[in-house]
Structures are given as structure tokens and as C-alpha cells.
Design a protein around this motif. Structure first.
Motif, PDB file in Angstrom:
ATOM      1  N   UNK A  31       6.242  -2.081  -2.684  1.00  0.00           N
ATOM      2  CA  UNK A  31       5.104  -2.887  -2.237  1.00  0.00           C
ATOM      3  C   UNK A  31       3.782  -2.412  -2.844  1.00  0.00           C
ATOM      4  N   UNK A  32       3.857  -1.332  -3.614  1.00  0.00           N
ATOM      5  CA  UNK A  32       2.691  -0.784  -4.324  1.00  0.00           C
ATOM      6  C   UNK A  32       1.545  -0.433  -3.358  1.00  0.00           C
ATOM      7  N   UNK A  33       1.917   0.313  -2.336  1.00  0.00           N
ATOM      8  CA  UNK A  33       0.925   0.741  -1.349  1.00  0.00           C
ATOM      9  C   UNK A  33       0.049   1.876  -1.870  1.00  0.00           C
ATOM     10  N   UNK A  34       0.453   2.515  -2.960  1.00  0.00           N
ATOM     11  CA  UNK A  34      -0.315   3.624  -3.525  1.00  0.00           C
ATOM     12  C   UNK A  34      -0.827   3.233  -4.917  1.00  0.00           C
ATOM     13  N   UNK A  35      -2.004   3.742  -5.306  1.00  0.00           N
ATOM     14  CA  UNK A  35      -2.894   4.619  -4.538  1.00  0.00           C
ATOM     15  C   UNK A  35      -3.542   3.874  -3.378  1.00  0.00           C
ATOM     16  N   UNK A  36      -3.968   4.652  -2.384  1.00  0.00           N
ATOM     17  CA  UNK A  36      -4.560   4.054  -1.193  1.00  0.00           C
ATOM     18  C   UNK A  36      -5.846   4.784  -0.844  1.00  0.00           C
ATOM     19  N   UNK A  37      -6.852   4.014  -0.462  1.00  0.00           N
ATOM     20  CA  UNK A  37      -8.180   4.594  -0.228  1.00  0.00           C
ATOM     21  C   UNK A  37      -8.416   5.024   1.214  1.00  0.00           C
ATOM     22  N   UNK A  38      -7.394   4.935   2.056  1.00  0.00           N
ATOM     23  CA  UNK A  38      -7.543   5.362   3.441  1.00  0.00           C
ATOM     24  C   UNK A  38      -7.963   4.262   4.393  1.00  0.00           C
ATOM     25  N   UNK A  39      -8.153   3.056   3.892  1.00  0.00           N
ATOM     26  CA  UNK A  39      -8.523   1.930   4.748  1.00  0.00           C
ATOM     27  C   UNK A  39      -7.253   1.267   5.279  1.00  0.00           C
ATOM     28  N   UNK A  40      -6.977   1.475   6.568  1.00  0.00           N
ATOM     29  CA  UNK A  40      -5.794   0.876   7.174  1.00  0.00           C
ATOM     30  C   UNK A  40      -6.138  -0.366   7.983  1.00  0.00           C
ATOM     31  N   UNK A  41      -7.326  -0.875   7.796  1.00  0.00           N
ATOM     32  CA  UNK A  41      -7.738  -2.039   8.572  1.00  0.00           C
ATOM     33  C   UNK A  41      -7.683  -3.342   7.811  1.00  0.00           C
ATOM     34  N   UNK A  42      -7.308  -3.298   6.548  1.00  0.00           N
ATOM     35  CA  UNK A  42      -7.307  -4.536   5.768  1.00  0.00           C
ATOM     36  C   UNK A  42      -6.262  -4.458   4.663  1.00  0.00           C
ATOM     37  N   UNK A  43      -6.031  -5.586   4.024  1.00  0.00           N
ATOM     38  CA  UNK A  43      -5.118  -5.648   2.888  1.00  0.00           C
ATOM     39  C   UNK A  43      -3.662  -5.483   3.293  1.00  0.00           C
ATOM     40  N   UNK A  44      -2.779  -5.384   2.296  1.00  0.00           N
ATOM     41  CA  UNK A  44      -1.341  -5.256   2.565  1.00  0.00           C
ATOM     42  C   UNK A  44      -0.987  -4.041   3.414  1.00  0.00           C
ATOM     43  N   UNK A  45      -1.665  -2.921   3.172  1.00  0.00           N
ATOM     44  CA  UNK A  45      -1.381  -1.720   3.952  1.00  0.00           C
ATOM     45  C   UNK A  45      -1.813  -1.918   5.400  1.00  0.00           C
ATOM     46  N   UNK A  46      -2.963  -2.562   5.591  1.00  0.00           N
ATOM     47  CA  UNK A  46      -3.443  -2.828   6.943  1.00  0.00           C
ATOM     48  C   UNK A  46      -2.547  -3.779   7.708  1.00  0.00           C
ATOM     49  N   UNK A  47      -1.881  -4.691   6.997  1.00  0.00           N
ATOM     50  CA  UNK A  47      -0.956  -5.622   7.650  1.00  0.00           C
ATOM     51  C   UNK A  47       0.366  -4.946   8.005  1.00  0.00           C
ATOM     52  N   UNK A  48       0.640  -3.809   7.397  1.00  0.00           N
ATOM     53  CA  UNK A  48       1.915  -3.101   7.600  1.00  0.00           C
ATOM     54  C   UNK A  48       1.777  -1.989   8.637  1.00  0.00           C
ATOM     55  N   UNK A  49       0.686  -1.198   8.515  1.00  0.00           N
ATOM     56  CA  UNK A  49       0.498  -0.024   9.363  1.00  0.00           C
ATOM     57  C   UNK A  49      -0.626  -0.235  10.367  1.00  0.00           C
ATOM     58  N   UNK A  50      -0.545   0.561  11.461  1.00  0.00           N
ATOM     59  CA  UNK A  50      -1.698   0.719  12.334  1.00  0.00           C
ATOM     60  C   UNK A  50      -2.729   1.550  11.564  1.00  0.00           C
ATOM     61  N   UNK A  51      -3.734   2.046  12.231  1.00  0.00           N
ATOM     62  CA  UNK A  51      -4.796   2.752  11.512  1.00  0.00           C
ATOM     63  C   UNK A  51      -4.507   4.243  11.337  1.00  0.00           C
ATOM     64  N   UNK A  52      -3.208   4.615  11.374  1.00  0.00           N
ATOM     65  CA  UNK A  52      -2.886   6.043  11.309  1.00  0.00           C
ATOM     66  C   UNK A  52      -1.836   6.388  10.251  1.00  0.00           C
ATOM     67  N   UNK A  53      -1.473   5.432   9.420  1.00  0.00           N
ATOM     68  CA  UNK A  53      -0.517   5.574   8.324  1.00  0.00           C
ATOM     69  C   UNK A  53       0.901   5.926   8.782  1.00  0.00           C
ATOM     70  N   UNK A  54       1.130   5.975  10.093  1.00  0.00           N
ATOM     71  CA  UNK A  54       2.423   6.378  10.638  1.00  0.00           C
ATOM     72  C   UNK A  54       3.105   5.257  11.405  1.00  0.00           C
ATOM     73  N   UNK A  55       2.363   4.582  12.263  1.00  0.00           N
ATOM     74  CA  UNK A  55       2.919   3.545  13.127  1.00  0.00           C
ATOM     75  C   UNK A  55       2.724   2.156  12.524  1.00  0.00           C
TER      76      UNK A  55
END
Length: 287
Positions: A234-258
Motif C-alpha cells: 500500500x506504500x505507506x512508507x515513507x510516512x511523515x507521522x500524520x495519522x489523521x489524513x490520507x491512506x495511512x489515516x484511513x487505515x490506522x488510528x492516530x497511534x500507528x498501532x490500532x
């Protein structure tokens, strides 16, 4: 050809009847001897026996609470099976394998062996319920076990050492097997950590989980490896630490774990896919 087959069948019926074989039996035998093929549809397959899939794990597997996030993948597992499967999700957030099994009876201090002391050997209500002869695991059921995240804590009550981890997981496996249920072990699902443009593994107790699987002869789903592979696809990396938006934000909560619901669905799909790949009989119930 049809006329010839009919003549042969008639002759065989007469011959068999003269030997005392009933007309119906003679006709059936004659038809088989004459090479007749039935045009009727095969009998319907017997209804599959209902199966319960029990889940034991932590927050990455657990059912969600009132908040939108987190959503454990176990809450999305039932939707992948047909109506003959019921998923009973007994995963609980924040638990190691020991605190899940001995809820309330694990102290905050370590013993001489470096393990958290048990104040009582009484099992938690959730584990007792699963062991119940009348309402718990029954022959043909499955028990999916996934721990190894909270267990890595250095402090009690969550801390679990490698040898203790193997011991407790083996206890759970053998308890399920004694009841005729089928255990399936899972390595802990990965959090999102990046090394440049590559997602990397970050969980422990992987070797311990495989060791128990090998010693007890039960399948192991390497969910850490599968989840890291998915993050890379899904090409989640590199990641800038923003878990509130974009594909990573749609997948994870704001803690990169849940996980958000979408992420939990994708992780549940990984587990189901590996069950199918390994030809675990439960795969017959997948949609």
C-alpha cells in the motif's frame, strides 16, 4: 444404441428375477451392469456442522468500544464466513497472554525467575467460559490466539518472558485440543514503522509463537510478516507521522498501532487468506 441398452437391461432383469432378486433390485443392478448413467442431479451435500471460532488476544483483535477507533480485526472476521460460522471474540485491550488468562491475579512485582508473580492460579472468567464443558469450546471449533504486543512490557503485570510465553500459549493450545477444538496461532500484527520507503517488522515473540506451533503441530499465521507486506504494497512508507489524513489515516488510528474499520477489515482479510493458503479446514466456510 438406446434400443440395444434397453434389450440388455430387460434380459438382465429377467435373469436376476429368476434367481430371486426383487424387481427393483434387479432393475438397479441391470442398469449398472448395462452401463446406464443417471441423469439425476447428485444428492445435496449434507448441511455443514455449525462451527464457533473463538478469538483470544489484545486490542488489535478486540471488538471496538463506543469510540470510532480502535477497531480490532477480530470484529471484522465474522463477515468473511458463511452462516455456519459464529465468531466469539474474547480479545481484550491491554492484555498480555498472562493477564488475559489470569485477569486480576497477576501482581505488580516479579519473582526470582523474572516473571510477574501470580497471586492466585484461578483463571479469568473469560478463559473459564471458553473451557466450560457445556457452553465453551466444543469438538470442531477453532481457537485463534494472538498475543505478543503487551507481553513485551518490562514491568508487571503485563511483562511476560519468552519461556513463560511459550508455556502459557502451550497451555491454551492443549486445552483447546483436549476439547476437540483446533488451535491456530498468530504472530502479533505489526505497527507501522518505516525505514525510508520500507515498512519494517517491529514485534517480538515471533520465534516463540512458531516454536509452540511446531511443538504442538498447529498452524501459525505469521500476521506480522503479512501485515508488513501489506503496508509495503500500500506504500505507506515513507510516512511523515500524520495519522489523521490520507491512506495511512484511513487505515490506522492516530497511534500507528490500532486500526480504523478499513484497516481492521484488511487485516482480517490477511488472516482469512492465510487460513485458505494453509488449507486449514476452516477455509471451507469462507465466502
Amino acid at each position: 444404441m438406446k434400443n440395444l441398452r434397453a434389450l440388455v437391461t430387460t434380459a438382465l432383469v429377467i435373469a436376476l428375477s429368476s434367481l430371486g432378486v426383487s424387481t427393483a433390485s434387479a432393475a438397479d443392478t441391470a442398469a449398472r451392469c448395462a452401463g446406464a448413467s443417471s441423469t439425476e442431479a447428485p444428492a445435496a451435500r449434507a448441511a455443514a456442522a455449525p462451527v464457533t471460532v473463538w478469538l483470544a488476544g489484545d486490542s488489535t483483535m478486540a471488538n471496538p468500544g463506543s469510540a470510532r477507533c480502535p477497531v480490532g480485526w477480530g470484529s471484522q472476521f465474522d463477515a468473511l464466513f458463511n452462516a455456519d460460522v459464529t465468531v466469539r471474540n474474547q480479545a481484550v485491550g491491554g492484555r498480555s497472554i498472562q493477564t488475559w488468562m489470569y485477569e486480576g491475579n497477576v501482581s505488580g512485582t516479579k519473582g526470582p525467575d523474572g516473571e510477574c508473580r501470580l497471586t492466585s492460579g484461578t483463571y479469568s472468567a473469560r478463559w473459564q467460559a471458553m473451557l466450560n464443558a457445556g457452553t465453551g469450546m466444543k469438538p470442531g471449533d477453532y481457537l485463534f490466539i494472538q498475543f505478543g504486543i503487551n507481553d513485551s512490557s518490562s514491568t508487571c503485570p503485563r511483562h511476560v518472558g519468552p519461556a513463560r510465553y511459550r508455556q502459557l500459549m502451550t497451555t491454551m493450545v492443549q486445552a483447546a485440543q483436549a476439547r476437540g477444538a483446533h488451535p491456530v496461532l498468530l504472530t502479533p500484527v505489526a505497527a507501522l514503522t518505516c525505514s525510508g520507503s520500507t515498512a519494517t517488522k517491529n514485534r517480538g515473540f515471533v520465534n516463540e509463537t512458531f516454536a509452540v506451533g511446531s511443538a504442538t503441530g498447529v498452524p501459525v499465521v505469521d500476521l506480522q510478516a503479512l501485515s508488513v507486506s501489506l503496508y509495503n504494497n500500500l506504500r505507506f512508507c515513507p510516512h511523515n507521522g500524520d495519522f489523521g489524513s490520507g491512506p495511512v489515516g484511513a487505515f490506522f488510528c492516530d497511534d500507528r498501532t490500532h486500526f480504523e474499520t478499513y484497516g481492521a477489515q484488511r487485516i482480517a482479510g490477511l488472516v482469512a487468506g492465510d487460513v485458505r493458503r494453509q488449507n486449514v479446514p476452516l477455509a471451507a466456510y469462507l465466502k
